[in-house]
Design a protein around this motif. Structure first.
Motif, mmCIF file in Angstrom:
data_model
loop_
_atom_site.group_PDB
_atom_site.id
_atom_site.type_symbol
_atom_site.label_atom_id
_atom_site.label_comp_id
_atom_site.label_asym_id
_atom_site.label_seq_id
_atom_site.Cartn_x
_atom_site.Cartn_y
_atom_site.Cartn_z
ATOM 1 N N UNK A 168 4.657 -12.704 3.068
ATOM 2 C CA UNK A 168 3.255 -13.115 2.957
ATOM 3 C C UNK A 168 2.940 -13.572 1.538
ATOM 4 N N UNK A 169 3.471 -12.849 0.567
ATOM 5 C CA UNK A 169 3.208 -13.170 -0.833
ATOM 6 C C UNK A 169 3.860 -14.488 -1.224
ATOM 7 N N UNK A 211 0.833 -1.201 0.000
ATOM 8 C CA UNK A 211 0.000 0.000 0.000
ATOM 9 C C UNK A 211 0.870 1.254 0.000
ATOM 10 N N UNK A 212 0.956 1.987 -1.125
ATOM 11 C CA UNK A 212 1.766 3.202 -1.165
ATOM 12 C C UNK A 212 1.313 4.272 -0.174
ATOM 13 N N UNK A 225 -3.961 -7.519 1.284
ATOM 14 C CA UNK A 225 -3.077 -8.146 2.275
ATOM 15 C C UNK A 225 -3.722 -8.225 3.661
ATOM 16 N N UNK A 226 -5.042 -7.999 3.733
ATOM 17 C CA UNK A 226 -5.723 -8.028 5.028
ATOM 18 C C UNK A 226 -5.650 -9.393 5.699
ATOM 19 N N UNK A 248 -0.166 -5.295 -13.408
ATOM 20 C CA UNK A 248 -1.427 -5.380 -12.679
ATOM 21 C C UNK A 248 -1.350 -4.462 -11.475
ATOM 22 N N UNK A 249 -2.505 -3.879 -11.105
ATOM 23 C CA UNK A 249 -2.583 -3.063 -9.888
ATOM 24 C C UNK A 249 -3.338 -3.794 -8.788
ATOM 25 N N UNK A 250 -3.616 -5.061 -9.011
ATOM 26 C CA UNK A 250 -4.455 -5.818 -8.080
ATOM 27 C C UNK A 250 -3.807 -5.997 -6.706
ATOM 28 N N UNK A 251 -2.475 -5.908 -6.652
ATOM 29 C CA UNK A 251 -1.763 -6.124 -5.396
ATOM 30 C C UNK A 251 -1.234 -4.813 -4.803
ATOM 31 N N UNK A 252 -1.608 -3.691 -5.425
ATOM 32 C CA UNK A 252 -1.188 -2.382 -4.949
ATOM 33 C C UNK A 252 -2.312 -1.775 -4.122
#
Length: 206
Positions: free
Chosen positions: A122-123, A56-57, A92-93, A83-87
């Motif tokens: 985690x990833x 999370x920027x 990551x909750x 992809x922006x799906x992980x930004x």
């Protein structure tokens, strides 16, 4: 509120959107932007052109600067994130949400550049549970050179922060502010060092 206390203030990192020119305080951060730029550019020069940022920027200033460094490297190489799906924060909750995001991604990137080591770890765990090999299928980088980065399998490519020295620098900055309260306020970045390990596979370093 802190400004109104009229006491010496030192922030080690700060909020992502903090206007450091309007707070009567000194700021101490690690160098984030160019270290992630150089890390990302090295990956691109090794032929890895499908990259995504994970994390999370908006979490803090350091994460924001790392994201900017990542985007800067892509822009310099005429690339866009795949992809922006992980930004962001919500993916990551919890582990189930992360694994679901992995399953929904039709084409995973060559590399995830993660906001820090704990996001990366985690990833890695979620990818392994989905049967995806690191670095065989996807390469991963972190940031912080935490103890865990040297234990996780595979060992994590990361950016080393000189944590002990930052503590000494912080003490010096605070004491100097106490002794010389009229010194102009400072924004200080401490140099960091890239650490290439097994999670990015074999690379040619430029």
């Amino acid at each position: 509120m802190l400004n109104s206390l009229n006491i010496p203030l030192l922030f080690i990192d700060t909020a992502a959107d903090a206007d450091m020119t309007r707070i009567n305080a000194d700021f101490l951060l690690m160098e984030n932007h160019m270290s992630v730029f150089n890390l990302t550019d090295t990956l691109i020069q090794n032929g890895l052109c499908s990259l995504a940022f994970a994390g999370d920027p908006k979490h803090c200033r350091s994460f924001s600067e790392r994201y900017q460094g990542f985007m800067h490297a892509l822009s310099e190489n005429a690339l866009s994130p795949c992809t922006a799906q992980f930004t962001g924060r919500t993916v990551f909750d919890n582990p189930d949400t992360l694994r679901e995001a992995i399953r929904r991604t039709l084409q995973l990137p060559d590399v995830f550049v993660c906001a820090n080591d704990f996001v990366a770890i985690d990833l890695i765990g979620a990818l392994k549970k989905e049967g995806i090999s690191v670095p065989g299928d996807v390469r991963i980088t972190g940031f912080d050179n935490s103890t865990e980065s040297r234990i996780v399998d595979p060992h994590l490519t990361t950016v080393d922060i000189p944590s002990s020295q930052i503590g000494y620098i912080a003490a010096d900055m605070l004491l100097s502010r106490i002794n010389e309260p009229d010194t102009p306020y400072r924004i200080t970045h401490v140099r960091t060092t890239l650490k290439f390990r097994d999670s990015t596979g074999k690379l040619t370093l430029y």
